[in-house]
Design an enzyme around this catalytic site. Sequence first.
Site: not given
Length: 137
Positions: A51-53, A98
Site C-alpha cells: 500500500g505504498h510506492a 504495490r
Amino acid sequence: MPLADCRIIELPKIHDPHGNLTFVQNDDTLPFTMQRVYYVYDVPGGAERGGHAHKNLHQFIVAMSGSFDITLDDGKDKKTFHLARSYYGLYVCPMIWREIDNFSSGSVLMCLASEKYSEADYHRSYDDFMRARWANA
Ligand code: TYD
C-alpha cells in the site's frame, strides 16, 4: 520507471541431495546494489501489506517460505505476480505502487533493498503517488 522494468529474476541454485542452496551477491545477480535486508513473517490470515510506492528505492522480493501475491501498479498498468519459491524473486523498480496479499500460513517475505530505511522515500498516499508519477512522466 514503467511496470515492464519489473520482472521475475531466477537465482542461482546449487542442487544437493542434502538440500539446495541459493545465493545473491552484489554486482552479479540484481540490477542494483543492496544495502538492507528486511523480512515479514507471522502474517495473520487475510492480512494485506504494502500500500505504498518508493521514490528511489529498488527492491527484490523473495518468498523464503510459503507464498503470497504482489500486485504492481505504475499508474497506468497493473500486474499480479505469485511468489512461491525461494530460488526466484520479483524485482520492483522505483515509483511502483504495490499491494501484497494472499499470504499462506507461515509464509516469510524477504526483501533486499538498494538503500537504508527512509520514511521520506515513501509515497503512502495513492493520490500523491499518481501526482508525482504523472509529473515525471
Ligand atoms: P512498511 O514498509 O510500510 O511495511 P509493508 O510494506 O510490509 O507493509 O513498514 C512497516 C513499518 O516498519 C513502518 O513503520 C516502517 C518500519 N520499517 C523500518 O523501520 N525499517 C525498514 O527497513 C522497513 C522496511 C520498515
